[in-house]
Design a protein around this motif. Structure first.
Motif, PDB file in Angstrom:
ATOM      1  N   HIS A  47       0.844  -1.190   0.000  1.00  0.00           N
ATOM      2  CA  HIS A  47       0.000   0.000   0.000  1.00  0.00           C
ATOM      3  C   HIS A  47       0.888   1.252   0.000  1.00  0.00           C
ATOM      4  O   HIS A  47       1.868   1.325   0.739  1.00  0.00           O
ATOM      5  N   TRP A  48       0.521   2.241  -0.834  1.00  0.00           N
ATOM      6  CA  TRP A  48       1.234   3.511  -0.840  1.00  0.00           C
ATOM      7  C   TRP A  48       0.262   4.631  -1.189  1.00  0.00           C
ATOM      8  O   TRP A  48      -0.867   4.378  -1.630  1.00  0.00           O
ATOM      9  N   PHE A  49       0.713   5.874  -0.998  1.00  0.00           N
ATOM     10  CA  PHE A  49      -0.156   7.033  -1.188  1.00  0.00           C
ATOM     11  C   PHE A  49       0.446   7.928  -2.258  1.00  0.00           C
ATOM     12  O   PHE A  49       1.597   8.363  -2.159  1.00  0.00           O
ATOM     13  N   ASP A  50      -0.355   8.206  -3.299  1.00  0.00           N
ATOM     14  CA  ASP A  50       0.066   9.076  -4.398  1.00  0.00           C
ATOM     15  C   ASP A  50      -0.114  10.528  -3.963  1.00  0.00           C
ATOM     16  O   ASP A  50      -1.250  11.023  -3.839  1.00  0.00           O
ATOM     17  N   ILE A  51       1.006  11.253  -3.736  1.00  0.00           N
ATOM     18  CA  ILE A  51       0.906  12.627  -3.228  1.00  0.00           C
ATOM     19  C   ILE A  51       0.485  13.604  -4.321  1.00  0.00           C
ATOM     20  O   ILE A  51       0.019  14.711  -4.005  1.00  0.00           O
ATOM     21  N   ASP A  52       0.658  13.246  -5.592  1.00  0.00           N
ATOM     22  CA  ASP A  52       0.202  14.127  -6.665  1.00  0.00           C
ATOM     23  C   ASP A  52      -1.310  14.042  -6.845  1.00  0.00           C
ATOM     24  O   ASP A  52      -1.991  15.065  -7.021  1.00  0.00           O
ATOM     25  N   LYS A  53      -1.870  12.833  -6.814  1.00  0.00           N
ATOM     26  CA  LYS A  53      -3.308  12.645  -6.977  1.00  0.00           C
ATOM     27  C   LYS A  53      -4.066  12.728  -5.662  1.00  0.00           C
ATOM     28  O   LYS A  53      -5.289  12.887  -5.664  1.00  0.00           O
ATOM     29  N   GLY A  54      -3.350  12.557  -4.538  1.00  0.00           N
ATOM     30  CA  GLY A  54      -4.020  12.564  -3.239  1.00  0.00           C
ATOM     31  C   GLY A  54      -4.879  11.353  -3.011  1.00  0.00           C
ATOM     32  O   GLY A  54      -5.909  11.429  -2.332  1.00  0.00           O
ATOM     33  N   GLN A  55      -4.465  10.201  -3.565  1.00  0.00           N
ATOM     34  CA  GLN A  55      -5.268   8.982  -3.453  1.00  0.00           C
ATOM     35  C   GLN A  55      -4.391   7.817  -3.006  1.00  0.00           C
ATOM     36  O   GLN A  55      -3.223   7.715  -3.413  1.00  0.00           O
ATOM     37  N   PRO A  56      -4.947   6.886  -2.189  1.00  0.00           N
ATOM     38  CA  PRO A  56      -4.193   5.669  -1.830  1.00  0.00           C
ATOM     39  C   PRO A  56      -4.127   4.715  -3.014  1.00  0.00           C
ATOM     40  O   PRO A  56      -5.062   4.615  -3.807  1.00  0.00           O
ATOM     41  N   GLN A  57      -3.027   4.006  -3.116  1.00  0.00           N
ATOM     42  CA  GLN A  57      -2.797   3.049  -4.187  1.00  0.00           C
ATOM     43  C   GLN A  57      -2.346   1.723  -3.580  1.00  0.00           C
ATOM     44  O   GLN A  57      -1.960   1.668  -2.406  1.00  0.00           O
ATOM     45  N   ALA A  58      -2.371   0.660  -4.384  1.00  0.00           N
ATOM     46  CA  ALA A  58      -1.932  -0.662  -3.922  1.00  0.00           C
ATOM     47  C   ALA A  58      -1.335  -1.415  -5.102  1.00  0.00           C
ATOM     48  O   ALA A  58      -1.844  -1.341  -6.234  1.00  0.00           O
ATOM     49  N   ILE A  59      -0.263  -2.137  -4.834  1.00  0.00           N
ATOM     50  CA  ILE A  59       0.386  -3.002  -5.808  1.00  0.00           C
ATOM     51  C   ILE A  59       0.320  -4.423  -5.277  1.00  0.00           C
ATOM     52  O   ILE A  59       0.715  -4.679  -4.139  1.00  0.00           O
ATOM     53  N   VAL A  60      -0.198  -5.347  -6.084  1.00  0.00           N
ATOM     54  CA  VAL A  60      -0.405  -6.737  -5.659  1.00  0.00           C
ATOM     55  C   VAL A  60       0.505  -7.648  -6.474  1.00  0.00           C
ATOM     56  O   VAL A  60       0.490  -7.610  -7.714  1.00  0.00           O
ATOM     57  N   LEU A  61       1.313  -8.443  -5.763  1.00  0.00           N
ATOM     58  CA  LEU A  61       2.099  -9.496  -6.401  1.00  0.00           C
ATOM     59  C   LEU A  61       1.304 -10.794  -6.304  1.00  0.00           C
ATOM     60  O   LEU A  61       0.928 -11.214  -5.206  1.00  0.00           O
ATOM     61  N   PRO A  62       1.028 -11.462  -7.414  1.00  0.00           N
ATOM     62  CA  PRO A  62       0.167 -12.650  -7.373  1.00  0.00           C
ATOM     63  C   PRO A  62       0.822 -13.804  -6.629  1.00  0.00           C
ATOM     64  O   PRO A  62       2.051 -13.847  -6.436  1.00  0.00           O
ATOM     65  N   ALA A  63      -0.011 -14.746  -6.193  1.00  0.00           N
ATOM     66  CA  ALA A  63       0.486 -15.954  -5.524  1.00  0.00           C
ATOM     67  C   ALA A  63       1.293 -16.795  -6.509  1.00  0.00           C
ATOM     68  O   ALA A  63       1.011 -16.816  -7.713  1.00  0.00           O
ATOM     69  N   ARG A  64       2.301 -17.498  -5.969  1.00  0.00           N
ATOM     70  CA  ARG A  64       3.147 -18.342  -6.803  1.00  0.00           C
ATOM     71  C   ARG A  64       3.218 -19.744  -6.196  1.00  0.00           C
ATOM     72  O   ARG A  64       3.224 -19.918  -4.956  1.00  0.00           O
ATOM     73  N   SER A  65       3.313 -20.741  -7.075  1.00  0.00           N
ATOM     74  CA  SER A  65       3.434 -22.135  -6.652  1.00  0.00           C
ATOM     75  C   SER A  65       4.902 -22.543  -6.694  1.00  0.00           C
ATOM     76  O   SER A  65       5.611 -22.265  -7.668  1.00  0.00           O
ATOM     77  N   VAL A  66       5.364 -23.190  -5.628  1.00  0.00           N
ATOM     78  CA  VAL A  66       6.748 -23.653  -5.514  1.00  0.00           C
ATOM     79  C   VAL A  66       6.717 -25.175  -5.397  1.00  0.00           C
ATOM     80  O   VAL A  66       6.035 -25.722  -4.511  1.00  0.00           O
ATOM     81  N   ALA A  67       7.439 -25.867  -6.266  1.00  0.00           N
ATOM     82  CA  ALA A  67       7.412 -27.328  -6.264  1.00  0.00           C
ATOM     83  C   ALA A  67       8.646 -27.854  -6.970  1.00  0.00           C
ATOM     84  O   ALA A  67       9.254 -27.180  -7.816  1.00  0.00           O
TER      85      ALA A  67
END
Length: 459
Positions: free
Chosen positions: A272-292
């Protein structure tokens, strides 16, 4: 012809002298300018300030006093800009410095005055020393608009790069994989970037390395080309950017190894981070990964079934083959006859050693038969019986890996194909060694017993 140019020259000199006489400006001016912003300012958000100074009189020496404030973190963006300004019709040397301010707390904060000690040359040619100060500035800072436990990261832009040293879903058996996540934020300090996320997942061994943080100064291309090495002679790290700002990065690294042959899913990660130019909260999601681990291929039984071959018949756990029974009987009779006729302590020791060797051979055969059936508890039963009965010495540290894998199957609920069970049974069978037998009544036996005790004490 000569008088006219002389007359014009005297008129020009008179005009210049009157102009200098009318120049009543102070020797220098010094002020601060805060870059305006629409909306509130928050804790840890970058505030751009510009220091302006114009020197009317010739300057002999400039000394900038160190600046410290408990309410802000300060960062100088580049080496400043030197240019010529026009002030009341006069061309004046000017310097502009860009500084990034990061509020440490909320409330109405006061930015104290910046100071310079200036030595200039007056009209009489004398050196005059004065102090230049900016006016204090008050800034209203709002608290971070996030819930407790959520990391507060105000920035102009944030990017996340997720890298794997190999395909996590197709790892060679027993090999680990390295995962590296790099977070880059514009208009933020390295210390404000979040800590490493937790990757603890059942079925995985995860070893985390220390995070690596770094920072570069982003400048427009023309300002970047104007920069020079710092006072220590070491080049500063500048990168091209649309506007002056710090660009910070942090890299997290983990070494990941599965503990089972089944695929394990690592959950998704959210930043989670906050865009100071737009004044809006943002989020970046890394997808789940399978390890085998990679599929080791078909087992012997599967290949025999594919070729329509009859599987080899194995002997039961509690039954011996005819060859083993005849061999055991012959060895027993020979050992008994030799012991009845020869009463040498060394001979008795050798005979008992031969009997133990035969019993171990039988135990090894039973372990292999159990592995062929996929019976992991049967392998464990034969191995533990041999060790507890004292027939064999316990294996060294270099041979404990197959034992731990077998324990994971028997007591940990893991599953392994028959091919791997046969490999474990073969490794355990090969590392079993017959325990030493000594005749305590003979001097040589006492000597061997002392040597055995010393070896056990020293590992």
């Amino acid at each position: 012809m000569v008088k006219l140019p002389l007359f014009v020259f005297f008129l020009a000199c008179l005009f210049v002298s009157q102009a200098f006489a009318q120049d009543t400006r102070p020797p220098a001016s010094f002020w601060i300018e805060i870059e305006p912003k629409q909306g509130p300012r928050f804790v840890k958000e970058m505030i751009v300030a510009r220091l302006h100074v114009r020197y009317v009189r010739p300057v002999a020496l400039v000394r900038i006093k160190p600046y410290e404030t408990p309410d802000f973190e300060l960062l100088k963006l580049g080496h400043g800009k030197v240019y010529t300004a026009t002030d009341d019709g006069f061309r004046t040397p000017a310097v502009e410095e860009t500084i990034a301010l990061f509020p440490k707390r909320s409330g109405v904060l006061t930015l104290p005055a910046f100071e310079q000690e200036l030595t200039y040359i007056d009209r009489a040619g004398k050196r005059v020393k004065i102090a230049l100060k900016t006016e204090p500035v008050e800034l209203e800072i709002d608290p971070a608009p996030v819930a407790d436990g959520v990391w507060w990261l105000p920035a102009r832009a944030v990017t996340v790069r997720d890298e794997w040293s190999a395909d996590p879903a197709d790892l060679p058996p027993g090999e680990p994989v390295r995962r590296t996540i790099t977070v880059t934020a514009a208009a933020q300090l390295p210390t404000s970037l979040p800590p490493a996320p937790g990757l603890t997942t059942q079925g995985l061994i995860v070893s985390a390395a220390s995070p690596r943080r770094s920072m570069a100064i982003g400048l427009p291309l023309e300002d970047k080309q104007r920069q020079r090495p710092n006072v220590k002679g070491r080049p500063m790290d500048y990168v091209e950017s649309d506007r002056p700002q710090p660009i910070s990065s942090v890299s997290y690294s983990w070494l990941i190894r599965p503990t089972t042959g089944d695929p394990v899913t690592m959950p998704e990660l959210t930043l989670h981070w906050f865009d100071i130019d737009k004044g809006q909260p943002q989020a970046i999601v890394l997808p789940a990964r399978s390890v085998a681990f990679r599929d080791p291929g078909p087992s012997l039984e599967e290949m025999e079934a594919a070729l329509d071959l009859q599987p080899a018949q194995t002997v039961g756990t509690d039954r011996l083959s005819i060859t083993d029974t005849i061999l055991a009987g012959l060895l027993f009779l020979a050992t008994f006859a030799a012991t009845a006729t020869l009463f040498s302590p060394d001979f008795r020791t050798a005979a008992l050693q031969a009997i133990r060797w035969m019993r171990l051979r039988i135990a090894r055969q039973r372990m292999m038969n159990a592995a062929a059936r996929g019976d992991a508890p049967g392998i464990w039963k034969q191995y533990s019986t041999v060790i507890k009965s004292g027939l064999a010495d316990e294996p060294g540290d270099t041979h404990r890996a197959p034992l731990r894998r077998l324990e994971g199957v028997v007591f940990g609920g893991h599953t392994l194909p028959k091919a791997q069970l046969r490999r474990i049974a073969l490794d355990l069978a090969n590392c079993i060694r017959v325990a030493s037998i000594t005749d305590a009544g003979s001097p040589r036996g006492k000597q061997r017993q002392r040597a055995l005790v010393e070896r056990q004490q020293h590992g």
